[in-house]
Scaffold this active site. Sequence first.
Site, short mmCIF file in Angstrom:
data_model
loop_
_atom_site.label_atom_id
_atom_site.label_comp_id
_atom_site.label_asym_id
_atom_site.label_seq_id
_atom_site.Cartn_x
_atom_site.Cartn_y
_atom_site.Cartn_z
N LYS A 66 0.86 -1.18 0.00
CA LYS A 66 0.00 0.00 0.00
C LYS A 66 0.89 1.23 0.00
O LYS A 66 1.93 1.25 0.68
CB LYS A 66 -0.89 -0.03 1.24
CG LYS A 66 -1.93 1.08 1.33
CD LYS A 66 -2.84 0.90 2.53
CE LYS A 66 -3.90 1.97 2.63
NZ LYS A 66 -4.82 1.78 3.78
N SER A 122 -9.81 1.93 2.84
CA SER A 122 -8.93 2.69 1.99
C SER A 122 -7.90 1.83 1.24
O SER A 122 -7.30 2.31 0.29
CB SER A 122 -8.16 3.73 2.83
OG SER A 122 -7.32 3.08 3.78
N SER A 177 -10.14 -0.51 6.96
CA SER A 177 -9.54 -0.37 5.63
C SER A 177 -8.84 -1.59 5.05
O SER A 177 -8.45 -1.57 3.89
CB SER A 177 -8.55 0.79 5.62
OG SER A 177 -9.26 1.98 5.44
#
Length: 484
Positions: free
Chosen positions: A76, A151, A175
């Site tokens: 990420k 997210s 997330s």
Amino acid sequence: MHNKTLIELSRALHQRECSSVELTRYFLERIKTHDTQLNSFITQTPELALAQAQAADERLNNGTAQPLTGIPIAHKDIFCTQGVKTSCGSKMLDNFIAPYNATVVEKCQAAGMVMLGKTNMDEFAMGSSNETSFYGPVKNPWDTQTVPGGSSGGGAAAVAARLTPIATGTDTGGSIRQPASLCGITGFKPTYGRVSRYGMIAFASSLDQGGPLGRSAEDVALLLNVITGFDERDSTSLEHPQEDYTAHLNDSIEGLKIGLPKEYFSEGIDAGVGNALETAIKEFEQAGATLHDIHLPHSHLAIPVYYIIAPAECSSNLSRYDGVRFGHRCEQPQDLMDLYKRSRGEGFGPEVKRRIMIGTYALSAGYYDAYYLKAQQIRRLISKDFTQAFEQVDVILGPTSPTTAFKIGEKIDDPVTMYLSDINTISVNLAGLPALSIPAGFAEQRPVGLQLIGNYLKEAQLLNIAHQYQQRTDWHQQQPPQFQ
Ligand code: GLN
């Protein structure tokens, strides 16, 4: 090749049936072919990946390889990666090349894993749909008109579309689990403190926790083995002995006590999600688990409490982006105040600004007691609900998200509706507990996720339960038709 599990890939690499360079080229090619449709990567790092793959091949040849040596991974874009852009999905950090590696990245590297690139995400991890990213929305591989969740939507979409065997994510209020649920994959949020936050760009420090996004509990367990552990560079890191999370995957779940909180199955949950969960619950019963109705009476306060605490911490964490030291700086500032104002005004998107404003307000003199302190007190009650529940049951089961993937654009103008996406995940972060989401069926061709919440440090038990379910079902093996 792209449907192989991590164990299968590891075996193929160790037996030299394929090289890490070949495997890496294969996934880089898949990203090239498919990611134009998904937008799941912000940065691809093919040269670095091939260099790391070559080094991995050397280790595989000279006998110094570990189980995941040579296996590709996508991080990420919230994890700092030395010499590689680390944007956190924001214009503010669009020009930021991290000078060091996050502990998670460092550990993956030390294990010989190969970084394919950095995945797309909501700006500073604030969002539930990946639509707040400066780099544009990510599409859900099951239906590219819909969101992948957020997210960590980039990582979840990339794993679901088989653009990478495994990925990292972070979870502040859901997330990892919510995008895993919406993309039909397995996502694990460990106990707070189990995975180092060093080099993981801070959103809300008392809630943030990194973890794996993979296709199965077994894959996730293998990555957890690599990324967990005490880190003296993170003051909230837990001093807890290293565990082998694969050791108990095959234990029987006969006699396991599963708690079903009434609050997670009430109104607001889609009929399709409810039906899939019902079928899944029967499966657990057949495996020998017993079901128990429980209550988490303060659940309804989790969202209001989170939207005081998370913005408060974010307003403090994000004060470092001032246009002075790093990140976006406005053109030709008139004076220092102008530099601050315009750099921040231009660098942050609307959702981030909204949170900073709420947080600054909640922390301001005279309001602190009424908002922040009160929120912390209720947070304690939410934790206590779980402590009491775990006196009666071993694990708590419910839907990860009350709905399946929604249309891109559907909720972006209505923040409160968007915030409700995390109604079942947020309280877990407030309490600091471990939890995971596993695929448990479909509703109108969209994946449904099932959440299992465990007591502190019960990662191995959660993975065991999830693995037993995945031995009896094949939802986690389903592949989006467009990305075969
Ligand atoms: N969707 C939640 C938020 O917007 C949680 C995000 C997260 O876990 N990083 O804050």
